[in-house]
Design a protein around this motif. Structure first.
Motif, PDB file in Angstrom:
ATOM      1  N   ASP A 159     -37.415 -34.247 -37.524  1.00 50.80           N
ATOM      2  CA  ASP A 159     -37.158 -33.128 -38.436  1.00 50.80           C
ATOM      3  C   ASP A 159     -35.763 -32.598 -38.130  1.00 50.80           C
ATOM      4  O   ASP A 159     -35.567 -31.880 -37.145  1.00 50.80           O
ATOM      5  CB  ASP A 159     -38.180 -32.003 -38.254  1.00 50.80           C
ATOM      6  N   VAL A 160     -34.789 -32.962 -38.962  1.00 54.51           N
ATOM      7  CA  VAL A 160     -33.398 -32.558 -38.728  1.00 54.51           C
ATOM      8  C   VAL A 160     -32.869 -31.900 -39.996  1.00 54.51           C
ATOM      9  O   VAL A 160     -32.878 -32.508 -41.072  1.00 54.51           O
ATOM     10  CB  VAL A 160     -32.522 -33.778 -38.366  1.00 54.51           C
ATOM     11  N   GLU A 161     -32.404 -30.671 -39.869  1.00 58.58           N
ATOM     12  CA  GLU A 161     -31.872 -29.960 -41.032  1.00 58.58           C
ATOM     13  C   GLU A 161     -30.563 -30.584 -41.492  1.00 58.58           C
ATOM     14  O   GLU A 161     -29.753 -31.063 -40.697  1.00 58.58           O
ATOM     15  CB  GLU A 161     -31.649 -28.492 -40.680  1.00 58.58           C
ATOM     16  N   LEU A 162     -30.351 -30.565 -42.825  1.00 57.63           N
ATOM     17  CA  LEU A 162     -29.131 -31.105 -43.424  1.00 57.63           C
ATOM     18  C   LEU A 162     -28.446 -30.022 -44.263  1.00 57.63           C
ATOM     19  O   LEU A 162     -28.371 -30.145 -45.494  1.00 57.63           O
ATOM     20  CB  LEU A 162     -29.451 -32.316 -44.294  1.00 57.63           C
ATOM     21  N   PRO A 163     -27.960 -28.979 -43.661  1.00 61.97           N
ATOM     22  CA  PRO A 163     -27.332 -27.914 -44.460  1.00 61.97           C
ATOM     23  C   PRO A 163     -26.052 -28.410 -45.127  1.00 61.97           C
ATOM     24  O   PRO A 163     -25.128 -28.892 -44.469  1.00 61.97           O
ATOM     25  CB  PRO A 163     -27.038 -26.822 -43.422  1.00 61.97           C
TER      26      PRO A 163
END
Length: 562
Positions: free
Chosen positions: A320-324
């Motif tokens: 689960d890695v955020e991609l802002p």
């Protein structure tokens, strides 16, 4: 018993052309034979878009679906491929989501037993003194999991002595006890294609590699501009628009879909969360009649799965890695994610997993509705349907998960009907997906898993010249549609040249003609996972054949026959 609703007779889909001089009057309802108009335009060819198009078309509305790339070319082919309630969501008190997903598991398993099947999950317990979830808490969660929804096919949970059970052989010796529970597995990309096929069979027009580059809203409809891969454009008039663009749902409302005044229509924000997976050579054996997978608890309170995959491999994920601010199309696994998945799997498996063992990997971007949660793992996986009737109807799909796609589509079609003032009854709950009705081969359905085993036997009896491995693969991929591929063939030679091991010209033509396949990625990584089993030269041979034999999709009537 699942039934496949007979599709109506529909005209051949139009060829994309340049824009016409004018759109139909706003007060007109487009006729079924008018290629420049439809009742509902669905933007997005992932699982939600194709599911919604299928449901709408089956209720009799005139539907057009456009997808900028191939069907399932992004998130919907990059999942962990589970039909599951989401055991860990109970920790976040997502009881309604879990119940809804649990209710859908067996509905989906019955609708397409060739691409979905039950799977038992083994959760090893940590040794005494661990700071992870205690046994009593897991037991409580599994009790809820077993009883939040009715089960007819899937067995309930149970404790297991890993020192005596086959599942313990692949684990490190300190794991002595555990639990086993039930969920299901799905070929996610094929699920999308089957929904598109069923939508097409019920009259929907499916346009892949077609981008919606403009959508202007007025009081009674949408004036839409579509652009094909070759750059040609045409206009279309739609009474309602469904925004099912997944990770691009917010940007579609901010940059493409606009009212006549020009202001943006977006009211919600998405959190884009990358989930990556790795594939390694098989790390465990299991009983083929009762396959199992593993669910591993990690010190960071997350979980990962280790799942039997494509016979010879193990699928491990997810992160689960955020991609802002990142473009979802460019999402790919990074070294830290590979190291994380390898390290967590190695904590449990007797045979270590290292980055050098990874033979393939993939990443998908989950479009999660922003709920201000700090932890991406805690962001809700439930969906929200946002409707707007300030002018012509607009429905935007926010979030969702593959297990609940059918229910989401049912709710979306009902909401479209409400906005159009045309209530039409739901129909998909007891309907088989294309290839999923095996009754013509095996008689009355009994259980999805045993039904498929009987179907494979029937295929072998009807086509004894098919090698066992090929017969099983074709049965898995196409179900009762298999005769549309084999046709009158009575030998392997009749299937044409073997372009790559186990892949003949007849299958490539079938995929081109009936499943919108254009290039090697469509065939080797979405319509199948044959790319895992082939070397670079063999994959190149498939690409060369497809480039040398371009083929336009056939008419809806031909697809129905296939």
């Amino acid at each position: 018993m699942p039934s496949h609703r007979p599709p109506p007779t529909v005209p051949e889909p139009p060829t994309l052309s340049r824009p016409t001089a004018s759109a139909p009057p706003a007060t007109d309802v487009p006729s079924r034979d008018d290629p420049s108009g439809c009742d509902v335009l669905v933007v997005g060819g992932g699982i939600n878009g194709c599911g919604i198009a299928r449901d709408l078309a089956g209720r009799g509305w005139r539907v057009t679906l456009v997808e900028a790339d191939d069907l399932a070319s992004h998130t919907s082919s990059s999942s962990t491929k589970l039909i599951h309630g989401g055991l860990r969501y109970l920790e976040y008190y997502e009881f309604n989501l879990v119940r809804k997903a649990l209710q859908e598991r067996e509905v989906l398993l019955r609708s397409a037993p060739h691409i979905m099947w039950p799977l038992r999950f083994v959760m090893p317990l940590q040794p005494e003194g661990s700071l992870l979830r205690p046994a009593w808490l897991i037991r409580l969660g599994l009790f809820l999991y077993d009883h939040l929804a009715r089960r007819e096919v899937l067995p309930g949970s149970t404790g297991v002595d890993l020192r005596r059970h086959l599942a313990g052989e692949a684990l490190q010796p300190q794991y002595r006890r555990g639990f086993i529970y039930s969920d299901g597995w799905v070929d996610d990309a094929r699920l999308v294609v089957l929904n598109a096929l069923d939508a097409q069979a019920h009259g929907a027009r499916i346009h892949t590699r077609t981008r919606c580059v403009g959508a202007e809203r007025d009081a009674s409809g949408w004036n839409v501009t579509l652009q094909a891969a070759d750059g040609t454009r045409r206009t279309l008039r739609a009474r309602a628009l469904v925004n099912a663009a997944g990770p691009w749902a917010e940007s579609f409302l901010r940059g493409v879909a606009r009212p006549a005044g020009g202001e943006a229509l977006a009211t919600k924000h998405l959190r884009l969360v990358k989930g990556s997976h790795i594939v390694v050579r098989s790390r465990f054996a299991h009983d083929p009649a009762a396959p199992h997978a593993y669910i591993f608890q990690n010190p960071d309170k997350r979980i990962i799965f280790a799942i039997p995959y494509e016979r010879d491999f193990t699928l491990i994920g997810t992160t689960d890695v955020e991609l802002p601010g990142a473009d979802p199309a460019g999402a790919s696994i990074d070294d830290d994610e590979i190291a994380y998945l390898c390290a967590q799997a190695t904590r449990y498996l007797r045979q270590p997993v290292t980055p050098a063992d990874v033979v393939w990997h993939y990443s998908g971007v989950r479009p999660l509705l922003d709920d201000a949660s700090g932890d991406p793992s805690a962001v809700t996986r439930d969906y929200l349907l946002e409707s707007s009737t300030e002018a012509a109807p607009l429905l935007s799909v926010w979030g969702g998960k593959i297990t609940t796609f059918r229910k989401l589509a049912e709710d979306a079609a009902g909401e479209i009907g409400r906005m159009l003032g045309e209530h039409r009854p739901a129909w998909t709950r007891d309907a088989a997906l294309p290839g999923g009705d095996l009754s013509g081969w095996i008689g009355r359905p009994q259980r999805p898993d045993t039904d498929f085993a009987r179907f494979v036997q029937a295929v072998r009896q009807r086509h004894p010249w098919l090698p066992a491995e090929l017969a099983h693969r074709l049965a898995r991929a196409y179900g009762s549609r298999i005769d549309g591929l084999i046709g009158p063939a009575t030998s392997l030679a009749d299937l044409g040249t073997e372009v790559a091991p186990g892949l003949h010209e007849a299958e490539l033509r079938f995929l081109q003609r009936t499943e919108w396949a254009v290039d090697a990625s469509d065939v080797l990584w979405r319509r199948s996972k044959l790319g895992l089993h082939l070397d670079a030269a063999q994959r190149a041979a498939v690409a060369d054949w497809l480039a040398a034999h371009p083929c336009a999709p056939t008419s809806p009537a031909s697809r129905k026959a296939a």
